[in-house]
Design a protein around this motif. Structure first.
Motif, PDB file in Angstrom:
ATOM      1  N   TRP A  65       0.833  -1.207   0.000  1.00  0.00           N
ATOM      2  CA  TRP A  65       0.000   0.000   0.000  1.00  0.00           C
ATOM      3  C   TRP A  65       0.864   1.252   0.000  1.00  0.00           C
ATOM      4  CZ3 TRP A  65      -0.054   3.558   4.051  1.00  0.00           C
ATOM      5  CH2 TRP A  65       0.534   3.150   5.262  1.00  0.00           C
ATOM      6  N   LYS A  66       1.998   1.209   0.670  1.00  0.00           N
ATOM      7  CA  LYS A  66       2.878   2.372   0.685  1.00  0.00           C
ATOM      8  C   LYS A  66       3.507   2.605  -0.689  1.00  0.00           C
ATOM      9  CE  LYS A  66       4.230   2.760   5.546  1.00  0.00           C
ATOM     10  NZ  LYS A  66       5.367   2.754   6.504  1.00  0.00           N
ATOM     11  N   SER A  67       3.887   1.517  -1.365  1.00  0.00           N
ATOM     12  CA  SER A  67       4.525   1.700  -2.673  1.00  0.00           C
ATOM     13  C   SER A  67       3.558   2.299  -3.676  1.00  0.00           C
ATOM     14  CB  SER A  67       5.069   0.363  -3.195  1.00  0.00           C
ATOM     15  OG  SER A  67       4.025  -0.522  -3.580  1.00  0.00           O
ATOM     16  N   GLN A  68       2.251   2.012  -3.522  1.00  0.00           N
ATOM     17  CA  GLN A  68       1.275   2.600  -4.438  1.00  0.00           C
ATOM     18  C   GLN A  68       1.156   4.103  -4.200  1.00  0.00           C
ATOM     19  OE1 GLN A  68      -2.018   0.431  -6.010  1.00  0.00           O
ATOM     20  NE2 GLN A  68      -1.772  -1.198  -4.501  1.00  0.00           N
ATOM     21  N   ILE A  69       1.162   4.516  -2.954  1.00  0.00           N
ATOM     22  CA  ILE A  69       1.132   5.955  -2.667  1.00  0.00           C
ATOM     23  C   ILE A  69       2.426   6.610  -3.141  1.00  0.00           C
ATOM     24  CG2 ILE A  69       1.023   7.687  -0.827  1.00  0.00           C
ATOM     25  CD1 ILE A  69      -0.726   5.705   0.745  1.00  0.00           C
ATOM     26  N   ASP A  70       3.566   5.934  -2.916  1.00  0.00           N
ATOM     27  CA  ASP A  70       4.846   6.439  -3.436  1.00  0.00           C
ATOM     28  C   ASP A  70       4.752   6.674  -4.937  1.00  0.00           C
ATOM     29  OD1 ASP A  70       6.101   6.312  -0.969  1.00  0.00           O
ATOM     30  OD2 ASP A  70       7.001   4.354  -1.331  1.00  0.00           O
ATOM     31  N   HIS A  71       4.148   5.711  -5.626  1.00  0.00           N
ATOM     32  CA  HIS A  71       4.058   5.767  -7.085  1.00  0.00           C
ATOM     33  C   HIS A  71       3.189   6.942  -7.529  1.00  0.00           C
ATOM     34  CE1 HIS A  71       3.714   3.083 -10.951  1.00  0.00           C
ATOM     35  NE2 HIS A  71       4.297   4.238 -11.180  1.00  0.00           N
ATOM     36  N   MET A  72       2.044   7.124  -6.871  1.00  0.00           N
ATOM     37  CA  MET A  72       1.169   8.251  -7.207  1.00  0.00           C
ATOM     38  C   MET A  72       1.908   9.575  -7.046  1.00  0.00           C
ATOM     39  SD  MET A  72      -2.325   7.176  -5.194  1.00  0.00           S
ATOM     40  CE  MET A  72      -2.875   5.467  -5.162  1.00  0.00           C
ATOM     41  N   ALA A  73       2.596   9.717  -5.913  1.00  0.00           N
ATOM     42  CA  ALA A  73       3.303  10.970  -5.642  1.00  0.00           C
ATOM     43  C   ALA A  73       4.429  11.181  -6.638  1.00  0.00           C
ATOM     44  CB  ALA A  73       3.848  10.961  -4.217  1.00  0.00           C
ATOM     45  N   GLN A  74       5.149  10.106  -6.957  1.00  0.00           N
ATOM     46  CA  GLN A  74       6.274  10.234  -7.891  1.00  0.00           C
ATOM     47  C   GLN A  74       5.803  10.616  -9.284  1.00  0.00           C
ATOM     48  OE1 GLN A  74       7.407   8.190 -10.609  1.00  0.00           O
ATOM     49  NE2 GLN A  74       9.139   9.578 -10.845  1.00  0.00           N
ATOM     50  N   LEU A  75       4.624  10.140  -9.670  1.00  0.00           N
ATOM     51  CA  LEU A  75       4.074  10.514 -10.973  1.00  0.00           C
ATOM     52  C   LEU A  75       3.611  11.972 -10.990  1.00  0.00           C
ATOM     53  CD1 LEU A  75       1.993   7.329 -11.911  1.00  0.00           C
ATOM     54  CD2 LEU A  75       4.094   8.121 -12.992  1.00  0.00           C
ATOM     55  N   GLY A  76       3.417  12.555  -9.804  1.00  0.00           N
ATOM     56  CA  GLY A  76       3.055  13.968  -9.734  1.00  0.00           C
ATOM     57  C   GLY A  76       1.688  14.261  -9.164  1.00  0.00           C
ATOM     58  N   TYR A  77       0.932  13.228  -8.761  1.00  0.00           N
ATOM     59  CA  TYR A  77      -0.400  13.458  -8.204  1.00  0.00           C
ATOM     60  C   TYR A  77      -0.251  13.939  -6.756  1.00  0.00           C
ATOM     61  CZ  TYR A  77      -1.897  11.006 -12.363  1.00  0.00           C
ATOM     62  OH  TYR A  77      -2.094  10.642 -13.670  1.00  0.00           O
ATOM     63  N   ASN A  78      -0.855  15.069  -6.437  1.00  0.00           N
ATOM     64  CA  ASN A  78      -0.662  15.647  -5.110  1.00  0.00           C
ATOM     65  C   ASN A  78      -1.846  15.449  -4.172  1.00  0.00           C
ATOM     66  OD1 ASN A  78      -2.577  17.729  -5.655  1.00  0.00           O
ATOM     67  ND2 ASN A  78      -0.993  19.106  -6.422  1.00  0.00           N
ATOM     68  N   THR A  79      -2.906  14.816  -4.654  1.00  0.00           N
ATOM     69  CA  THR A  79      -4.118  14.626  -3.856  1.00  0.00           C
ATOM     70  C   THR A  79      -4.714  13.264  -4.182  1.00  0.00           C
ATOM     71  OG1 THR A  79      -4.584  17.000  -3.886  1.00  0.00           O
ATOM     72  CG2 THR A  79      -6.429  15.544  -3.348  1.00  0.00           C
ATOM     73  N   ILE A  80      -5.262  12.609  -3.165  1.00  0.00           N
ATOM     74  CA  ILE A  80      -5.998  11.359  -3.383  1.00  0.00           C
ATOM     75  C   ILE A  80      -7.445  11.584  -2.961  1.00  0.00           C
ATOM     76  CG2 ILE A  80      -6.172   8.894  -2.886  1.00  0.00           C
ATOM     77  CD1 ILE A  80      -3.250   8.959  -2.000  1.00  0.00           C
ATOM     78  N   ARG A  81      -8.352  11.407  -3.889  1.00  0.00           N
ATOM     79  CA  ARG A  81      -9.782  11.416  -3.564  1.00  0.00           C
ATOM     80  C   ARG A  81     -10.165   9.986  -3.196  1.00  0.00           C
ATOM     81  NH1 ARG A  81     -14.634  10.850  -6.941  1.00  0.00           N
ATOM     82  NH2 ARG A  81     -16.411  12.032  -6.100  1.00  0.00           N
ATOM     83  N   VAL A  82     -10.738   9.826  -1.989  1.00  0.00           N
ATOM     84  CA  VAL A  82     -11.007   8.501  -1.434  1.00  0.00           C
ATOM     85  C   VAL A  82     -12.513   8.272  -1.352  1.00  0.00           C
ATOM     86  CG1 VAL A  82     -10.692   6.963   0.538  1.00  0.00           C
ATOM     87  CG2 VAL A  82      -8.867   8.579  -0.091  1.00  0.00           C
ATOM     88  N   PRO A  83     -13.092   7.505  -2.273  1.00  0.00           N
ATOM     89  CA  PRO A  83     -14.511   7.157  -2.173  1.00  0.00           C
ATOM     90  C   PRO A  83     -14.754   6.185  -1.010  1.00  0.00           C
ATOM     91  CG  PRO A  83     -13.683   6.901  -4.428  1.00  0.00           C
ATOM     92  CD  PRO A  83     -12.502   7.026  -3.539  1.00  0.00           C
ATOM     93  N   TYR A  84     -15.873   6.344  -0.324  1.00  0.00           N
ATOM     94  CA  TYR A  84     -16.247   5.403   0.733  1.00  0.00           C
ATOM     95  C   TYR A  84     -17.763   5.301   0.770  1.00  0.00           C
ATOM     96  CZ  TYR A  84     -17.928   9.133   3.842  1.00  0.00           C
ATOM     97  OH  TYR A  84     -18.658  10.170   4.378  1.00  0.00           O
ATOM     98  N   SER A  85     -18.269   4.298   1.443  1.00  0.00           N
ATOM     99  CA  SER A  85     -19.702   4.192   1.714  1.00  0.00           C
ATOM    100  C   SER A  85     -19.895   4.069   3.214  1.00  0.00           C
ATOM    101  CB  SER A  85     -20.319   2.974   1.010  1.00  0.00           C
ATOM    102  OG  SER A  85     -20.020   1.781   1.723  1.00  0.00           O
ATOM    103  N   GLY A  86     -21.138   4.236   3.658  1.00  0.00           N
ATOM    104  CA  GLY A  86     -21.430   4.139   5.075  1.00  0.00           C
ATOM    105  C   GLY A  86     -21.098   2.783   5.652  1.00  0.00           C
ATOM    106  N   ASP A  87     -21.151   1.723   4.830  1.00  0.00           N
ATOM    107  CA  ASP A  87     -20.862   0.377   5.324  1.00  0.00           C
ATOM    108  C   ASP A  87     -19.436   0.251   5.843  1.00  0.00           C
ATOM    109  OD1 ASP A  87     -23.410  -0.396   4.738  1.00  0.00           O
ATOM    110  OD2 ASP A  87     -22.897  -1.534   2.924  1.00  0.00           O
ATOM    111  N   ALA A  88     -18.500   0.975   5.230  1.00  0.00           N
ATOM    112  CA  ALA A  88     -17.098   0.885   5.649  1.00  0.00           C
ATOM    113  C   ALA A  88     -16.869   1.519   7.008  1.00  0.00           C
ATOM    114  CB  ALA A  88     -16.200   1.543   4.610  1.00  0.00           C
ATOM    115  N   LEU A  89     -17.809   2.341   7.463  1.00  0.00           N
ATOM    116  CA  LEU A  89     -17.623   3.065   8.716  1.00  0.00           C
ATOM    117  C   LEU A  89     -18.327   2.405   9.894  1.00  0.00           C
ATOM    118  CD1 LEU A  89     -18.188   6.729   7.437  1.00  0.00           C
ATOM    119  CD2 LEU A  89     -16.118   5.326   7.321  1.00  0.00           C
ATOM    120  N   LYS A  90     -19.100   1.362   9.630  1.00  0.00           N
ATOM    121  CA  LYS A  90     -19.861   0.725  10.701  1.00  0.00           C
ATOM    122  C   LYS A  90     -18.946   0.036  11.709  1.00  0.00           C
ATOM    123  CE  LYS A  90     -24.044  -0.193   7.979  1.00  0.00           C
ATOM    124  NZ  LYS A  90     -24.924  -1.253   7.418  1.00  0.00           N
ATOM    125  N   SER A  91     -19.397   0.004  12.933  1.00  0.00           N
ATOM    126  CA  SER A  91     -18.668  -0.738  13.950  1.00  0.00           C
ATOM    127  C   SER A  91     -18.610  -2.212  13.553  1.00  0.00           C
ATOM    128  CB  SER A  91     -19.370  -0.591  15.303  1.00  0.00           C
ATOM    129  OG  SER A  91     -18.733  -1.343  16.286  1.00  0.00           O
TER     130      SER A  91
END
Length: 549
Positions: free
Chosen positions: A84-110
């Motif tokens: 997971w870290k190498s993917q973020i490294d890759h995004m940043a190295q390519l020049g992307y400065n922001t990650i938009r993170v989609p989520y749904s309410g199900d991911a936040l449930k206890s």
């Protein structure tokens, strides 16, 4: 955008739990984003610009990384052989400065469980909840100088809906989710805000409809009024966040009768979430000033080919007027910042190359351009594919060559700052780093060969791909390739490696996700330069050994 298929465009209607409120430990330790990348501290608005805590103008040039809105409840690609870290490294190295993170309410449930994780590659994620994984992504992205924008993509993992609530997921539970997240990340300026709901849209074939409207005054359907309620609720617990509000598809909440003998006005409806024409008469009004960002989505012909502007004889020259009408006017009139939150294509249709090139040019360059987050990082987006291929590491150079020149890399990413003018004009030169910052070669030598190709060119510059093959019998560890640029050529940007220049020597060092080059294997990296594309570079070396061409 659905990760597997487009759930329809505005003109295609015929083709078609509340989370437990947990006040978590505040995450305040992430390294704040740095100046000249994504700014310092929290962002707010000033007219049509985003500015940081010092008043400096900031532009978001990011990418979507989806999965947390699906049944996996966490980022897709964690099943791959890439950490997971190498993917973020890759995004940043390519020049992307922001990650938009989609989520749904199900991911936040206890008790929510994250699935689809390669435990061998990502042992540090074992046993983590979706929120705990999100915590780690945010913390690491902050260390890279990146920003995070959270996106309520769906009420639940079941799928996209026209309205922001369902019979099972109420608006109140949605607000509770947002307030929990706003409190969880209060004090952590890596998380800049929330995209309140993804792609509210029309429903039904009757133009009056039952879907999301804009300015209709029906509190159950008027997305503009709902955005005010939700946005103000978030700001009541975290006044530092940006409130990002998408458009609708058709202002009435109903799709036009596309089969009628007398067609509707072709400029009535737009892509799901893309129509902000009504914001002129019915603007979103928040209780906290300088926090509102409007957001639109736009897609190419390969996603849906029946948008009327694609049929215009003047295509693609007609497109800027279309964008002006639906959302660009908000930026041009200095009303508010605009974020193009989703746009993408497989580029399988050659006309989509024209669409994407025109859109990038329209959004502009440098810090004064329109912010954007490309859809998507993920290769498993059915209608668009991704910036990376199915191995989650190989870059789609056709897409990156179009988007890349417009990116403003985060500080500390290893990427050179992107140019301040588009590829159709003259990109401005970058200051070359000193020789002392150039990476040193790793171990393993032998023989090598090089293939060089100019991918695109214009009067003042060009994009090129360099492919290096290890023709020796041993692995080259921590590979470093060098070449000599012709006189009059200067580096602007590079990707798929850490690309730097000192004088006329260009150096490409192995990225963290592919440090070694096995015997017989090849690796490619890309760069953009100012100057003539001919003559070509010379003096190719791999870890100090001369390569044949």
């Amino acid at each position: 955008m659905s990760p597997r298929r487009r759930w329809g465009a505005a003109l295609s209607a015929l083709a078609v739990s509340a989370a437990t409120f947990v006040v978590a430990t505040l995450l305040t330790t992430a390294t704040p984003a740095q100046a000249a990348g994504t700014g310092v501290g929290y962002l707010h608005t000033n007219g049509n610009k985003l500015v940081d805590s010092t008043g400096a103008t900031v532009r978001l040039t990011g990418i979507n990384w989806f999965g947390m809105e699906t049944d996996n409840r966490t980022f897709h690609g964690l099943w791959s052989n890439q950490t997971w870290k190498s993917q973020i490294d890759h995004m940043a190295q390519l020049g992307y400065n922001t990650i938009r993170v989609p989520y749904s309410g199900d991911a936040l449930k206890s008790g929510a469980t994250a699935t689809g994780i390669n435990d061998y590659v990502n042992p540090d994620l074992v046993g983590n909840s979706p929120l705990q994984i999100l915590d780690k992504v945010i913390a690491y992205a902050g260390q890279k100088g990146m920003r995070i924008l959270l996106d309520r993509h769906r009420p639940s993992a079941a799928g996209q809906t026209p309205l922001w609530y369902t019979a099972a997921v109420s608006e109140a539970s949605m607000i509770a989710d947002w307030q929990m997240l706003a409190q969880r990340y209060a004090g952590n300026s890596t998380v800049i805000g929330g995209d309140l709901f993804n792609e509210p849209h029309a429903e039904g074939t009757d133009p009056s409809g039952t879907g999301a409207c804009w300015g209709c005054g029906d509190t159950a359907r008027d997305w503009r009024l709902a955005a005010q309620r939700i946005g103000n609720a978030i700001l009541s617990v975290n006044s530092n966040w940006l409130i990002v509000v998408e458009g609708v598809s058709c202002p009435s909440g109903g799709s036009p009768n596309v089969w009628d003998s007398v067609p509707d006005d072709p400029m009535t409806c737009d892509w799901w979430g893309g129509n902000l024409a009504g914001a002129a008469q019915y603007p979103v009004q928040l209780n906290t000033a300088n926090r509102l960002v409007y957001s639109a989505h736009d897609y190419g012909i390969s996603v849906y080919d029946r948008q009327p502007w694609f049929k215009d004889a003047s295509f693609p020259e007609n497109l800027p007027a279309v964008w002006d009408h639906f959302w660009g006017y908000l930026y041009k009139n200095n009303t508010a910042p605009v974020l193009v939150g989703e746009f993408g294509s497989t580029l399988a249709n050659p006309l989509d190359v024209q669409w994407l090139t025109k859109l990038m040019s329209y959004m502009g360059t440098g810090v004064n351009g329109i912010s954007f987050t490309y859809w998507a990082w993920n290769p498993n987006s059915g209608d668009t594919g991704g910036i990376v291929s199915d191995d989650w590491v190989t870059v789609n150079t056709q897409k990156q060559n179009i988007v890349g020149p417009y990116l403003i890399a985060p500080v500390g990413s290893g990427a050179t700052s992107s140019p301040t003018s588009s590829a159709s004009t003259s990109p401005s030169s970058s200051t070359s780093p000193s020789a002392s910052t150039s990476p040193t070669g790793g171990s393993g030598t032998g023989s090598c060969s090089v293939t060089y190709k100019v991918d695109s060119s214009w009067p003042q510059g060009f994009n090129a791909t360099v492919t290096v093959r290890n023709t020796g019998t041993a692995t080259v560890n921590n590979w470093v390739a060098t070449l000599t640029l012709p006189s009059g050529v200067s580096l602007v940007n590079g990707w798929n490696a850490t690309v730097t220049a000192s004088g006329q020597t260009l150096t490409a060092a192995a990225p963290t996700w592919a440090p070694n080059l096995a015997a017989g294997a090849s690796v490619s990296f890309n760069f953009q330069a100012n100057g003539p594309s001919s003559p070509t570079p010379s003096g190719y070396k791999l870890n100090g050994v001369a390569c044949s061409v």
